[in-house]
Design a protein around this motif. Structure first.
Motif, short mmCIF file in Angstrom:
data_model
loop_
_atom_site.label_atom_id
_atom_site.label_comp_id
_atom_site.label_asym_id
_atom_site.label_seq_id
_atom_site.Cartn_x
_atom_site.Cartn_y
_atom_site.Cartn_z
N GLN A 8 3.54 -0.10 -49.72
CA GLN A 8 2.15 0.33 -49.76
C GLN A 8 1.25 -0.60 -48.95
O GLN A 8 0.38 -0.15 -48.20
N ALA A 9 1.46 -1.92 -49.10
CA ALA A 9 0.65 -2.89 -48.35
C ALA A 9 0.90 -2.77 -46.85
O ALA A 9 -0.03 -2.89 -46.04
N ARG A 10 2.15 -2.52 -46.47
CA ARG A 10 2.49 -2.39 -45.05
C ARG A 10 1.86 -1.15 -44.44
O ARG A 10 1.24 -1.22 -43.37
N LEU A 11 1.98 -0.03 -45.11
CA LEU A 11 1.48 1.23 -44.57
C LEU A 11 -0.04 1.28 -44.53
O LEU A 11 -0.63 1.94 -43.67
N SER A 12 -0.70 0.57 -45.45
CA SER A 12 -2.17 0.53 -45.47
C SER A 12 -2.73 -0.63 -44.66
O SER A 12 -3.95 -0.76 -44.53
N ARG A 13 -1.82 -1.46 -44.13
CA ARG A 13 -2.23 -2.66 -43.37
C ARG A 13 -3.24 -3.50 -44.17
O ARG A 13 -4.26 -3.95 -43.65
N ASP A 14 -2.93 -3.71 -45.42
CA ASP A 14 -3.84 -4.39 -46.34
C ASP A 14 -3.92 -5.88 -46.00
O ASP A 14 -2.94 -6.62 -46.15
N PRO A 15 -5.07 -6.37 -45.52
CA PRO A 15 -5.18 -7.79 -45.11
C PRO A 15 -5.05 -8.77 -46.26
O PRO A 15 -4.84 -9.95 -46.05
N ARG A 16 -5.18 -8.28 -47.51
CA ARG A 16 -5.03 -9.18 -48.66
C ARG A 16 -3.59 -9.70 -48.78
O ARG A 16 -3.35 -10.69 -49.46
N PHE A 17 -2.64 -9.03 -48.11
CA PHE A 17 -1.25 -9.44 -48.20
C PHE A 17 -0.76 -10.13 -46.92
O PHE A 17 0.43 -10.38 -46.77
N ASP A 18 -1.70 -10.44 -46.03
CA ASP A 18 -1.35 -11.16 -44.82
C ASP A 18 -0.86 -12.56 -45.18
O ASP A 18 -1.58 -13.33 -45.79
N GLY A 19 0.37 -12.89 -44.81
CA GLY A 19 0.95 -14.18 -45.15
C GLY A 19 1.77 -14.16 -46.42
O GLY A 19 2.54 -15.08 -46.67
N VAL A 20 1.61 -13.11 -47.24
CA VAL A 20 2.39 -13.02 -48.48
C VAL A 20 3.82 -12.56 -48.18
O VAL A 20 4.77 -12.97 -48.83
N PHE A 21 3.94 -11.70 -47.16
CA PHE A 21 5.27 -11.27 -46.74
C PHE A 21 5.24 -10.84 -45.28
O PHE A 21 4.16 -10.71 -44.67
N PHE A 22 6.41 -10.65 -44.70
CA PHE A 22 6.55 -10.21 -43.33
C PHE A 22 7.51 -9.02 -43.28
O PHE A 22 8.42 -8.92 -44.10
N THR A 23 7.30 -8.13 -42.33
CA THR A 23 8.17 -6.98 -42.18
C THR A 23 8.97 -7.12 -40.89
O THR A 23 8.43 -7.48 -39.84
N ALA A 24 10.27 -6.86 -40.99
CA ALA A 24 11.14 -6.92 -39.82
C ALA A 24 11.71 -5.53 -39.54
O ALA A 24 12.05 -4.79 -40.47
N VAL A 25 11.78 -5.18 -38.27
CA VAL A 25 12.26 -3.86 -37.87
C VAL A 25 13.67 -3.99 -37.31
O VAL A 25 13.89 -4.65 -36.29
N LYS A 26 14.62 -3.38 -37.97
CA LYS A 26 16.03 -3.52 -37.62
C LYS A 26 16.33 -2.98 -36.23
O LYS A 26 17.19 -3.52 -35.52
N THR A 27 15.64 -1.93 -35.80
CA THR A 27 15.95 -1.30 -34.52
C THR A 27 15.43 -2.09 -33.32
O THR A 27 15.96 -1.97 -32.22
N THR A 28 14.38 -2.90 -33.54
CA THR A 28 13.80 -3.66 -32.42
C THR A 28 14.12 -5.15 -32.48
O THR A 28 13.98 -5.85 -31.48
N GLY A 29 14.50 -5.64 -33.68
CA GLY A 29 14.77 -7.06 -33.84
C GLY A 29 13.51 -7.90 -33.89
O GLY A 29 13.55 -9.11 -33.66
N ILE A 30 12.36 -7.29 -34.21
CA ILE A 30 11.07 -7.97 -34.23
C ILE A 30 10.53 -8.01 -35.65
O ILE A 30 10.70 -7.06 -36.42
N PHE A 31 9.86 -9.12 -36.03
CA PHE A 31 9.20 -9.16 -37.33
C PHE A 31 7.69 -9.32 -37.15
O PHE A 31 7.23 -9.90 -36.17
N CYS A 32 6.94 -8.75 -38.10
CA CYS A 32 5.49 -8.64 -37.97
C CYS A 32 4.78 -9.05 -39.25
O CYS A 32 5.39 -9.17 -40.32
#
Length: 462
Positions: A8-32
């Motif tokens: 939910q936090a990822r899809l809404s781009r909720d800034p309150r969770f910035d720094g609480v977790f990171f998302t990594a994309v398996k197909t690109t090898g990049i984390f955000c």
């Protein structure tokens, strides 16, 4: 947090969770960061990590668009009083200037082996790997944002030569520093963006600081704050610098310009600036705990941060001068102390502006403080504290209780504002006692480990 919360936090781009977790994309090898503006990937292609180090050690490289190295350091577990939290505090305060694993373990009172085990359990990486990841992430930030040449960036990040820096950077990010750096080399000031999790109650921070402003050291505008600083090196000498920070609520951060005599200490100085503004606070976590302690939700000051002093010593001097006098009187005494003992430098660029630096422990210890119109006993306490801090530059504030004239309130105040201790409850403070008369149902024990924020919320009601 569970997977649904992450999603939910990822899809809404909720800034309150910035720094609480990171998302990594398996197909690109990049984390955000969860606030990345890129089109959100499908859930089955996403992996979640609580720290950037975990993503790096798992083989992901940082996104060039949202730049994970710029995220506030606010993992969900950061409020827990753990050995790892203390270790991270020492690492970030010390920077990359020769702190060995054995020395870190000794400071924590544990063995090297046990320290490695704790890091693996809670962070998923070894202490050595964690430090190197911080070096590379900070380097990436400098490469993106500053005009510093690559050799100075390597030096600022704790590398003794550019070749080792280049090798480590490419191994971790898969790119060379030259491929990342876009800004041309120049003598422009060092400028960094320092992000936070919103909300940030700038008005509260501004007003608290305004009544305590140190002439010649601090400057305060409607949306900016700056100050000079001393930094004690591992050799026992001081380097000087100053910074100016402009609040950008639209960017959830501050634009910070830094001038420093030696770039080697840029990382710990930047971390201290973050501490001054309390940028790593996990506001949602803190507020829920304060309300749980019985503080009325409708009285809660959203986004309160702890206005930090540059050092515990500075906070201690301020607290001693503030005994039994008003805030205004204490600030006048502090400014008199600075005027007589602080180093100063007048600029020669036409505006004849004079900057002052807060007196060092040695400068105060050598003075009889005859220029201060305060009781002799208080002068003696100031000199006693300065002498102790000069002899014990890495001493802990809690040990000040052994010094004559220094009581629990002074120690706790210095811990809260000088050490960024989040769990200080000033129950002996007159203002807190008055607030408790209004809200006697508040149980401060339930606000642990965020009682410092409860203290400031209580003060804000007076």
């Amino acid at each position: 947090m569970n997977i649904q919360d992450y999603q939910q936090a990822r899809l809404s781009r909720d800034p309150r969770f910035d720094g609480v977790f990171f998302t990594a994309v398996k197909t690109t090898g990049i984390f955000c960061r969860p606030v990345c503006p890129a089109t959100p990937p499908k859930e089955h292609n996403v992996e979640y990590f609580e720290t950037a180090s975990e993503a790096l050690v798992s083989g992901y490289r940082p996104c060039l668009r949202c730049r994970p190295e710029s995220a506030p350091f606010s993992p969900a577990w950061s409020g827990t009083e753990t050995t790892v939290k203390r270790a991270l505090s020492i690492i970030h305060q010390n920077g990359f200037n020769g702190l060995k694993l054995s020395e870190l373990a000794d400071k924590l009172g544990i063995t090297d082996r046990y320290l490695r085990k704790l890091f693996e359990q809670q962070l998923g990486v070894s202490p050595k790997a964690y430090v190197q990841h911080q070096q590379i992430l900070f380097a990436k930030s400098l490469l993106h944002q500053t005009h510093l040449p690559i050799n100075q960036i390597a030096y600022a990040c704790g590398f003794n030569n550019v070749r080792r820096f280049n090798d480590a950077f490419k191994r971790i990010t898969t790119k060379t520093p030259s491929e990342i750096k876009k800004l041309q080399v120049s003598d422009a000031p060092i400028r960094l963006q320092m992000n936070y999790q919103p909300p940030f109650n700038w008005q509260h921070w501004h007003d608290f600081s305004e009544f305590r402003l140190m002439d010649g050291i601090e400057t305060l505008g409607s949306s900016s704050y700056g100050r000079t600083f001393n930094w004690l090196t591992e050799k026992g000498s001081y380097i000087k610098g100053w910074f100016n920070a402009v609040h950008r609520p639209d960017k959830q951060g501050f634009n910070v310009s830094i001038n420093i005599d030696d770039a080697k200490y840029l990382y710990p100085v930047s971390q201290k600036i973050r501490q001054v503004f309390d940028l790593n606070a996990n506001v949602e976590l803190i507020n829920s705990q304060i309300v749980n302690a019985g503080f009325p939700d409708h009285n809660l000051q959203q986004g309160i941060r702890i206005p930090g002093s540059w050092s515990p010593f500075e906070a201690g001097i301020r607290a001693i001068l503030g005994q039994q006098v008003s805030v205004k009187a204490a600030t006048n005494l502090l400014n008199t102390l600075i005027l007589h003992l602080g180093d100063k430098k007048t600029s020669s660029n036409g505006n004849m502006k004079t900057r002052y630096w807060f007196p060092t422990p040695k400068q105060i210890a050598k003075s009889d403080l005859a220029f201060l119109k305060i009781p002799q006993a208080r002068k003696t306490t100031l000199i006693t504290l300065a002498t102790w801090c000069n002899k014990h530059p890495e001493g802990e504030v809690k040990d000040w209780l052994e010094l004559k004239g220094i009581g629990p309130w002074t120690v706790e105040y210095a811990q809260m504002r000088g050490e960024a201790n989040t769990d200080i409850w000033l129950d002996s403070d007159l203002g807190i006692k008055k607030a408790l008369d209004i809200f006697p149902e508040i149980d401060a024990e339930k606000a642990k480990p965020w009682r410092s924020y409860l203290t400031f919320n209580m003060w804000s009601m007076l």
